[in-house]
Enzyme design. Structure first.
Site, short mmCIF file in Angstrom:
data_model
loop_
_atom_site.label_atom_id
_atom_site.label_comp_id
_atom_site.label_asym_id
_atom_site.label_seq_id
_atom_site.Cartn_x
_atom_site.Cartn_y
_atom_site.Cartn_z
N CYS A 1 -6.37 24.22 16.49
CA CYS A 1 -6.00 25.62 16.27
C CYS A 1 -5.05 25.69 15.09
O CYS A 1 -3.85 25.95 15.26
CB CYS A 1 -5.35 26.18 17.52
N GLY B 1 -0.98 -2.06 -2.12
CA GLY B 1 -1.27 -0.95 -3.02
C GLY B 1 -2.60 -0.95 -3.73
O GLY B 1 -2.93 0.04 -4.40
N1 LLP Z 1 3.86 -2.98 1.94
C1 LLP Z 1 4.72 -1.96 2.06
C2 LLP Z 1 6.16 -2.23 2.04
C3 LLP Z 1 4.24 -0.65 2.21
O1 LLP Z 1 5.09 0.35 2.31
C4 LLP Z 1 2.83 -0.43 2.24
C5 LLP Z 1 2.30 0.92 2.41
C6 LLP Z 1 1.98 -1.54 2.13
C7 LLP Z 1 2.53 -2.80 1.97
C8 LLP Z 1 0.49 -1.41 2.16
O2 LLP Z 1 -0.01 -0.65 1.13
P1 LLP Z 1 -1.60 -0.47 0.93
O3 LLP Z 1 -2.15 -1.82 0.52
O4 LLP Z 1 -2.16 -0.03 2.22
O5 LLP Z 1 -1.73 0.53 -0.14
N2 LLP Z 1 -0.46 6.90 4.79
C9 LLP Z 1 -0.79 6.79 3.38
C10 LLP Z 1 -0.46 5.44 2.81
C11 LLP Z 1 1.00 5.06 2.99
C12 LLP Z 1 1.29 3.67 2.47
C13 LLP Z 1 2.64 3.25 2.91
N3 LLP Z 1 3.01 1.93 2.57
C14 LLP Z 1 -2.26 7.13 3.20
O6 LLP Z 1 -2.92 7.47 4.18
O7 LLP Z 1 -2.76 7.11 2.08
#
Ligand code: LLP
Length: 432
Positions: A362, A249
């Site tokens: 499109c 996150g």
């Molecule tokens: N761990 C779990 C259980 C998760 O669900 C996620 C992300 C992460 C780790 C990694 O989080 P990060 O460090 O990347 O923030 N598609 C969206 C982001 C979805 C994140 C989903 N889970 C976007 O393009 O912003």
């Protein structure tokens, strides 16, 4: 000049990444193309690895969340850097195994693992499952029993923290499809249930509060709640959590206004909170895990496109259309995510227009961004969109039968292909 260290401008006035001229890369590999700087990825891995070790000692580690970018080469790199990984499907697991990633450092996530997923992971002796619900616990217990092993798991808990990020990427709140909330008593129930099952070793707990977060506070809040819950479970059941996984996150700077979060200082600040809380609660500090995805790969990547048309509608706006769009980057369509872009062959020139960058699909919602400052441009120019290393290739589609772009890695002024461009044959491979 740019907020990201891997980017620069050379004497020809061209944008560079990792010491490579982007116009030369576009000529060699074609567009659209994802370009990724290996040194940036390795630097982010180093920051997580070293700071977690410094603050919590051996055994605490970061698991790279492959959903941000899953391909064989990334698993080679994070594996060499000493990180573990989180996979969320048999496909991600298959990719990691194909890269020879050490299985004991793999954690299998997701809120609805199928029996086939569990069987595949157990057969390959995956290190851990992050189990989400009762049905899954039953299935893991049964499948591990059949394989004659005791499967290590951690349990996904929802601490009830709102990190104030986009609602589609918030996950730690009570009303969530993920995990068991502490507030409703369901977390306690599932811990007791997991301990009671055969063929399962409950090693710890997991939470993930959301993505693209710039403040340490929500993580500190989640850590406090989780540690209190750990202490409570120890008092009620005698079960000791060996591991606390605080999820991913950490945010990245997509545009100048994003404040960013420094990985090392954030982990140090969090460690202060965790240590104080453990002392106060009188519990042994569990091993601390993090699961960064975006902050490892996002700002290592850019996407190169070729400009096709520039259309100004007087009194409205200027559309700059490029040869990619929502199939290679759906993030504006999904989350109105903001990006910065430059005309790579005029990167040193001032930005004098504001435009909407449109994709070639499109569909009117197929945009990369609106009201974006850009250099004057015309057909044939190369447009570079920054910070596309995370959740672009991994969320890419073949909408309108467009082929997915290649991933070109750059390192010390040299380039190599990590993922080749899809071909038309790839598009029809499964058509019978
Ligand atoms: N761990 C779990 C259980 C998760 O669900 C996620 C992300 C992460 C780790 C990694 O989080 P990060 O460090 O990347 O923030 N598609 C969206 C982001 C979805 C994140 C989903 N889970 C976007 O393009 O912003």
């Amino acid at each position: 000049m740019f907020i990201h260290d891997c980017l620069g401008v050379n004497s020809a006035g061209h944008l560079t990444i990792g010491g490579c001229d982007t116009i030369e890369l576009a000529a060699e590999f074609g567009t659209p193309a994802y370009i990724m700087d290996e040194a940036t990825i390795r630097a982010r891995c180093t920051a997580y690895r070293n700071t977690l070790r410094e603050c919590f000692g051996e055994g605490s580690m970061a698991h790279y969340a492959g959903k941000a970018l899953s391909m064989r080469r990334i698993y080679d790199i994070v594996g060499e850097e000493g990180l573990g990984i989180d996979v969320v499907s048999s496909g991600e697991l298959y990719t990691a195994l194909a890269a020879g990633f050490p299985v004991e450092r793999i954690c299998f996530h997701g809120n609805n693992k199928t029996d086939a997923d569990i069987e595949y992971a157990v057969k390959n002796r995956v290190g851990r499952f992050a189990a989400d619900n009762r049905e899954e616990l039953d299935a893991i217990s049964r499948i591990a029993g059949k394989a004659g092993i005791t499967q290590k798991i951690i349990l996904r808990i929802t601490p009830g923290i709102d990190p104030h990020t986009h609602k589609a990427i918030t996950t730690g709140d009570i009303d969530s499809k993920f995990g068991s909330p502490i507030a409703t008593g369901q977390a306690e129930e599932i811990v007791k249930y997991a301990i009671s099952l055969p063929n399962i070793a409950l090693c710890g707990l997991h939470c993930h509060i959301g993505s693209q977060i710039f403040d340490v506070q929500p993580f500190a809040g989640a850590a406090r709640i989780m540690l209190k819950f750990i202490a409570d479970m120890e008092a009620k059941t005698g079960w000791l959590a060996d591991e606390l996984d605080l999820g991913g996150g950490f945010g990245v700077r997509y545009v100048k206004e994003d404040k960013g979060i420094d990985i090392a200082s954030a982990i140090r600040e969090l460690a202060g909170v965790i240590n104080a809380e453990c002392t106060e609660l009188g519990i042994q500090r569990p091993r601390i895990m993090l699961e960064p995805g975006r902050s490892i790969v996002a700002d290592a990547g850019i996407t190169l496109y070729t400009v096709g048309s520039v259309k100004t509608i007087p009194g409205f706006r200027t559309y700059v259309s490029v040869d990619g769009g929502m199939p290679d980057n759906p993030r504006y369509a999904l989350y109105q995510s903001r990006y910065e872009a430059v005309i790579a062959n005029r990167a040193a020139e001032p930005k004098t227009i504001h435009c909407t960058i449109a994709g070639r699909c499109c569909e009117s919602g197929d945009l990369i961004g609106e009201n974006m400052p850009l250099q004057e441009t015309s057909r044939g120019d190369i447009l570079a969109v920054f910070v596309t290393g995370a959740y672009n290739y991994s969320m890419a589609s073949n909408y309108n039968r467009l082929t997915r772009p290649p991933i070109i890695m750059v390192k010390d002024g040299k380039s190599y292909t990590a993922v080749r461009r899809e071909s038309f044959e790839d598009l029809t491979r499964n058509d019978l």
